[in-house]
Design an enzyme around this catalytic site. Structure first.
Site, mmCIF file in Angstrom:
data_model
loop_
_atom_site.group_PDB
_atom_site.id
_atom_site.type_symbol
_atom_site.label_atom_id
_atom_site.label_comp_id
_atom_site.label_asym_id
_atom_site.label_seq_id
_atom_site.Cartn_x
_atom_site.Cartn_y
_atom_site.Cartn_z
ATOM 1 C CB ALA A 185 -1.162 0.121 1.177
ATOM 2 C CE LYS A 186 5.001 2.544 4.169
ATOM 3 N NZ LYS A 186 3.292 1.554 4.845
#
Length: 361
Positions: A185-186
């Site tokens: 999710a970065k």
């Protein structure tokens, strides 16, 4: 309407052909650990950031651990950092037997307040770990000046900020060591865990390369007590594909953030603040609200997911009770933790989705 918070599937579909082909190349070679794609990624990361050395590793948490091990942080040492961050920042300090020393945050940026750092420096202080929260670097010039004055090391926790800049330089080149995370999710994410460590110091870089393979100097010869901290080849090859398009994705994140800010201005919210000499990677678009639980429930009913990064500062966590902090010690962190709320943030949010979310806040 039902909105996806991170739209990871959308990004995969966008680059699916290239990613699938790259993965199959690795599968056909069956070189799953430290294959050539890992060194290719490290070279590309060096080129992207301007750092002399990029060393990939197994996670953003392990990146922090490797950085501190390379600087010989040990029991009895103190490391100054922020209480308003993901636990890995302070957890890794404690894991090595050192003591996390917290400093409150700036009320606008939510990053460590450099004006409060010097008061916490003692003879045991060895390093400062600023966090680039939500994608925005801390005031690295002030922090670096303090570190130089007191002969301290600086490790940047850039888990959320890969590709951000401070004074027109990526936060990967500030400090003695900078770290990042490639958690899915970065802003730049792989399909599992992954991270990287950046430094311009060749001696530190060589030590980190050894530490991530159990302290080996050569096979089965161990110079240091190390760890199993390698990035696997499949994750590296996925990142090789995604890194090619990352500047475009960063630009799209900037656009989404600008559209949010325009759509939400005038509402009873505190919007994100980004300093003029900084660009954010916009890992999150986080606003402050009153009655957060009610607002989250209302948004959820309308198909809008939210998240809280983070609901409890580290000095109030049970695992850090032994440090002796109490409620009220870091008032800005405590206030922000009660009000902060992250909205869906990714490069692929449409104008229609942004309008839909904004109209319900």
């Amino acid at each position: 309407m039902k909105i996806d918070f991170a739209k990871l599937q959308d990004q995969y579909q966008l680059y699916k052909t290239e990613i699938d082909e790259a993965i199959h190349v690795v599968l056909d070679k069956s070189n799953y650990i430290m294959g050539e794609e890992v060194s290719q990624l490290e070279e590309s990361l060096q080129e992207f950031t301007g750092a002399k050395h990029a060393i990939t590793c197994s996670s953003g948490t392990d990146a922090l651990l490797l950085a501190m091990m390379a600087l010989d942080i040990k029991p009895g040492d103190e490391v100054i950092t922020t209480p308003f961050t993901f636990i890995a920042t302070a957890e890794t300090i404690a894991f090595l037997g050192a003591t996390p020393v917290f400093v409150d945050i700036d009320e606008k940026t939510y990053n460590i307040n450099p004006d409060l750092i010097e008061a916490k420096i003692t003879s045991k202080t060895k390093a400062i770990i600023p966090v680039s929260l939500y994608g925005q670097p801390a005031d690295m010039q002030k922090i670096q000046d303090i570190a130089n004055k007191h002969n301290l090391k600086v490790i940047i926790d850039g888990a959320q900020s890969f590709g951000s800049t401070f004074n027109n330089m990526t936060d990967s080149v500030w400090g003695d060591i900078s770290t990042t995370s490639f958690f899915p999710a970065k802003p730049l994410g792989c399909f599992g865990d992954g991270g990287a460590v950046f430094t311009d110091n060749e001696e530190i870089a060589e030590k980190i390369k050894s530490l991530r393979v159990h302290g080996q100097s050569k096979r089965y010869h161990h110079k240091y007590i190390g760890m199993g901290g390698r990035l696997d080849t499949i994750q590296a090859t996925i990142l090789n594909v995604k890194l090619k398009y990352y500047k475009k994705d960063l630009a799209l994140r900037q656009e989404v953030a600008s559209k949010y800010t325009k759509a939400l201005s005038g509402k009873d919210l505190i919007l994100p603040f980004v300093a003029k000499n900084v660009t954010s990677a916009w890992a999150q678009y986080s606003v402050r609200v009153k009655n957060r639980d009610n607002i989250q429930s209302s948004l959820k009913e309308n198909g809008i997911p939210t998240a809280v990064h983070y609901p409890m500062p580290l000095h109030l966590q049970e695992c850090f009770e032994y440090l002796g902090y109490k409620k009220g010690d870091f008032p800005i962190s405590e206030i922000v933790s009660e009000e902060i709320m992250s909205l869906p943030m990714n490069p692929y949010l449409t104008d229609e989705e942004i309008k839909y979310i904004s109209n319900r806040l």
